[in-house]
Enzyme design. Structure first.
Site, PDB file in Angstrom:
ATOM      1  N   ASP A 190       0.825  -1.210   0.000  1.00 35.02           N
ATOM      2  CA  ASP A 190       0.000   0.000   0.000  1.00 35.02           C
ATOM      3  C   ASP A 190       0.861   1.263   0.000  1.00 35.02           C
ATOM      4  O   ASP A 190       2.081   1.214   0.260  1.00 35.02           O
ATOM      5  CB  ASP A 190      -0.885  -0.026   1.259  1.00 35.02           C
ATOM      6  CG  ASP A 190      -2.256   0.592   1.018  1.00 35.02           C
ATOM      7  OD1 ASP A 190      -2.361   1.451   0.128  1.00 35.02           O
ATOM      8  OD2 ASP A 190      -3.192   0.215   1.738  1.00 35.02           O
ATOM      9  N   ASP A 248     -10.851   1.598  -3.165  1.00 40.82           N
ATOM     10  CA  ASP A 248     -11.364   1.208  -1.850  1.00 40.82           C
ATOM     11  C   ASP A 248     -12.882   1.134  -1.861  1.00 40.82           C
ATOM     12  O   ASP A 248     -13.494   0.799  -0.852  1.00 40.82           O
ATOM     13  CB  ASP A 248     -10.922   2.218  -0.779  1.00 40.82           C
ATOM     14  CG  ASP A 248      -9.528   1.894  -0.253  1.00 40.82           C
ATOM     15  OD1 ASP A 248      -9.000   0.821  -0.588  1.00 40.82           O
ATOM     16  OD2 ASP A 248      -8.965   2.717   0.495  1.00 40.82           O
TER      17      ASP A 248
HETATM   18  C1  GLA Z   1      -5.756   1.681   2.223  1.00 45.06           C
HETATM   19  C2  GLA Z   1      -6.158   0.502   1.364  1.00 45.06           C
HETATM   20  C3  GLA Z   1      -7.218  -0.310   2.076  1.00 45.06           C
HETATM   21  C4  GLA Z   1      -6.690  -0.787   3.397  1.00 45.06           C
HETATM   22  C5  GLA Z   1      -6.233   0.404   4.236  1.00 45.06           C
HETATM   23  C6  GLA Z   1      -5.522  -0.029   5.500  1.00 45.06           C
HETATM   24  O1  GLA Z   1      -6.802   2.588   2.318  1.00 45.06           O
HETATM   25  O2  GLA Z   1      -6.588   0.937   0.120  1.00 45.06           O
HETATM   26  O3  GLA Z   1      -7.609  -1.392   1.266  1.00 45.06           O
HETATM   27  O4  GLA Z   1      -5.628  -1.676   3.189  1.00 45.06           O
HETATM   28  O5  GLA Z   1      -5.342   1.236   3.502  1.00 45.06           O
HETATM   29  O6  GLA Z   1      -5.095   1.040   6.232  1.00 45.06           O
END
Ligand code: GLA
Length: 735
Positions: free
Chosen positions: A464, A532
């Site tokens: 990420d 997301d």
């Molecule tokens: C980001 C990712 C999510 C999740 C969060 C965790 O927003 O896109 O899928 O992994 O971080 O903090």
């Protein structure tokens, strides 16, 4: 082979052609577009004869040229391919061809032209390479090397690179522009505009492409769509800062009318070349289509699928723990979730954020990549054992490039945080960026990632990157220096090293959802987390446009909860199931809260995913061009046209009561097909009395129809209620 100058070279593949006149002092593009066949002497001389435009009034006294590296010297007043200076001097480069090398394979498919130029003003050697692959994708690579011997006048003065852009000319008929913008949870929103005079410039200043990444800048003939129109597009295979441009000047671009291009966006002084040093610009990919955007995607997907590193094993059904448990990591709770997941048919568990030291909330712990003893007193071993006992793969979330100031790492090494020595700017998601171009920080990360992957035989990393880079400067004794380029190069090195140590390891690129999706990172990762947002109303569109570049097998698509965690919209289960089926499917909800009826539907969906994944992960992506923008018909058709799965979706109501005859693109006109409407996942709710007659039949069993009716004439589809989708399965019965 080094040929005589004044050669015309054609690279041809898959119906596309790139024709270059290798002339002194600088080559020019004669054509980029449809393949016009073998170059006869008559074609060569006609192309050369027509390569120059009129010499206009009140203009330079020679016809203006648009060359492979256009300069002011040639009368080019648009954006320059090369810019920079040697301490305020040498700002008017005049690259001159010194060598060229042409390679066309024996089968005549694709090929390469490598050109070298010397610039005696800036003391620079430029290498420019055009490659046309078998899929008709043209890649352009440019490098600059400082060579003091070339320019005694500026001697050893360092050269500061301004920009290095890959630019190609466009014909007059490219009158419309399409590119993308967006935000968190709304990535890849398409935007269209007329291609007027001036510069349509899209810059990404976020240290990454961003949620609003231009992604693919396309120019095309009026009204071009998924299946029609001539389109010229560019994508920059780079995960740092970037610019895309489409530019039209009144005087045109040589014999052409406009230009299209892309390159890295460099901060002032970010790349300074001392004698002998070299800058490699990121690869720009140029793609032409004579039949709309889907053919652009097809070329890019075929190119990706031909890579030796492309994932070839069946893409496992995933369960990601994020929206199920967030930071509430607890072995018992996760065990219950994993057991449910196993019952449903999940094949890979991904433990998301929250497993490492101090990470009880989003404001601490990033950087401390050690398992948190408080939450995991016996380490991750017991959890991994449960996952493996169910025959599933194990994946783990990391955000290696980030750091919370509330972490042991930041306390021990405050100077490893990227930012001015004056003091750090504001936090974003409570976090800062780790200066991974520093060798100590890089080594630390490599050791941590490597050790954890090794210890738990981790199959998969979710990698990420949750904030924009702002004031991204590396601190040094002699001041702060811009570092996005170095940061991006270090990221690539880190990924490459990890993959070479763990060849079986798969990596997903995530950046607050889809904030870092590009073909640079996809050379080093195996999946993109498109967004997301698991709300199917948004997701259908986000994935439809992500597929413009990325094939379905590389796009993570997860089933979320009834009430979306990111939009608060509630949707029916069948709609969510259909939407998350047609890519690399997964689950992002707490299965322990789901009742038996829903669980049974999810289990059927997992079965359908296994049934269709070979097709979904190898077929051609097609989209119908529909007047009613509240509906979409997208499909994946086997390369040989023998089978297909389409989804017919409606997002909102519209004034039109009927779909009209909708054509199912990509099917073979001369074949017979059997069609079934698959409602195994639950029936979609209708906004009508009865289905069209053929739909009623296809719900009861297969209906046979000629491909010409399906693909050329079209069929009426049911009028669905908003936020509904339906699956249409098609199989060839006779050729
Ligand atoms: C980001 C990712 C999510 C999740 C969060 C965790 O927003 O896109 O899928 O992994 O971080 O903090």
């Amino acid at each position: 082979m080094t040929c005589r100058a004044d050669t015309v070279v054609a690279l041809r593949a898959a119906g596309a052609a790139f024709i270059l006149q290798i002339s002194d002092p600088i080559p020019r593009v004669l054509h980029w577009g449809a393949d016009i066949g073998d170059l006869s002497p008559a074609t060569v001389s006609a192309l050369a004869l027509t390569a120059g435009p009129a010499q206009l009034n009140n203009s330079p006294d020679i016809p203006r040229t648009f060359s492979a590296l256009p300069t002011e010297y040639e009368g080019w007043s648009g954006t320059a391919a090369l810019s920079g200076h040697a301490h305020g001097r040498a700002t008017t480069p005049r690259p001159r061809l010194v060598t060229h090398h042409v390679h066309v394979p024996a089968d005549g498919i694709g090929g390469r032209v490598a050109l070298t130029f010397d610039d005696t003003i800036g003391g620079l050697r430029t290498e420019l390479t055009y490659r046309l692959d078998a899929h008709g994708v043209l890649s352009v690579d440019t490098s600059l090397t400082r060579d003091a011997a070339l320019s005694p006048r500026i001697g050893s003065t360092a050269y500061t690179v301004g920009s290095v852009l890959s630019l190609l000319p466009l014909p007059e008929r490219a009158t419309e522009i399409l590119d993308f913008t967006g935000k968190w949870c709304r990535e890849r929103s398409p935007q269209r505009s007329p291609f007027g005079f001036g510069t349509h410039l899209r810059a990404a200043h976020r240290g990454k492409p961003g949620h609003d990444s231009p992604f693919l800048l396309a120019a095309g003939t009026a009204g071009f769509g998924f299946g029609h129109g001539e389109v010229w597009a560019v994508h920059l295979a780079w995960s740092g800062e970037q610019q895309y441009l489409a530019e039209r000047l009144p005087e045109g671009a040589g014999a052409f009318s406009a230009i299209l291009g892309a390159g890295e966006e460099l901060h002032p002084g970010e790349v300074i070349l001392e004698d002998g040093e070299r800058y490699d610009a990121p690869t720009a990919l140029f793609i032409w289509s004579g039949s709309g955007l889907d053919a652009i995607s097809d070329r890019l997907h075929s190119r990706l699928r031909a890579r030796p590193t492309h994932p070839r094993s069946p893409r496992p059904l995933v369960l990601n723990t994020w929206e199920a448990v967030y930071f509430n990591h607890d072995l018992d709770r996760l065990t219950a979730l994993i057991e449910r997941a196993a019952d449903v048919g999940v094949e890979r568990i991904v433990l998301d954020d929250g497993w490492f030291r101090g990470r009880r909330e989003a404001d601490a712990g990033l950087g401390d990549w050690f398992v948190d003893d408080d939450v995991w007193p016996d380490g991750l071993g017991p959890l991994v054992d449960i996952v493996r006992a169910h025959g599933m793969q194990f994946g783990l979330w990391f955000e290696p490039e980030m750091i919370n100031l509330d972490s042991d790492l930041a306390r021990a090494h405050p100077d490893w945080v990227l930012g001015p020595a004056e003091g750090l700017g504001p936090e974003s998601r409570s976090q800062h960026v780790l200066d991974i171009a520093r060798s100590e920080a890089y080594d630390y990360l490599l050791e941590r990632l490597d050790a954890l992957v090794r210890e738990h035989s981790i199959d998969y990393l979710k990698w990420d990157h949750n904030r924009d880079l702002l004031e991204a400067v590396s601190q040094g004794d002699d001041g702060d220096r811009p570092s996005v380029h170095r940061q991006t190069a270090a990221l690539y090195r880190l990924l490459d090293e990890l993959r070479s140590r763990h060849p079986q390891l798969e990596i997903e690129t995530c950046s607050g959802g889809g904030g870092r999706i590009d073909l640079g990172i996809l050379d080093r990762t195996d999946r993109v987390w498109a967004s997301d947002c698991n709300d199917p109303v948004e997701r259908v569109q986000i994935e439809r446009w992500t597929r413009a570049i990325v094939p379905p097998e590389l796009i993570g698509s997860h089933l979320g909860a009834t009430r979306s965690h990111t939009t608060a919209r509630s949707t029916d289960l069948p709609f969510r199931l259909v939407t998350s089926l047609t890519a690399h499917a997964g689950i992002e909800q707490d299965l322990t809260l789901v009742d038996d009826v829903e669980l049974a539907a999810i289990t059927r969906w997992a079965g359908m995913y296994r049934e269709f994944r070979d097709l979904l992960h190898s077929g051609r992506v097609v989209n119908a061009d529909l007047a009613d923008q509240t509906t979409a018909l997208s499909g994946i058709v086997a390369q040989d046209g023998s089978e297909a799965l389409f989804s017919w979706s409606r997002f909102a109501t519209s004034a039109a009561g009927q779909s009209g005859r909708v054509r199912l693109p990509g099917l073979d006109d001369t074949s017979m097909y059997s069609i079934r409407i698959r409602e195994d996942l639950g029936s979609s709710s209708r906004h009508q009395g009865n289905d069209p007659e053929w739909v009623t039949d296809a719900l009861a069993g297969p209906v046979e129809m000629p491909g010409a009716v399906l693909a050329t004439i079209g069929v009426p589809l049911p009028t669905l209620n908003p936020q509904q989708a339906m699956l249409i399965e098609i199989r060839r019965t006779r050729s």
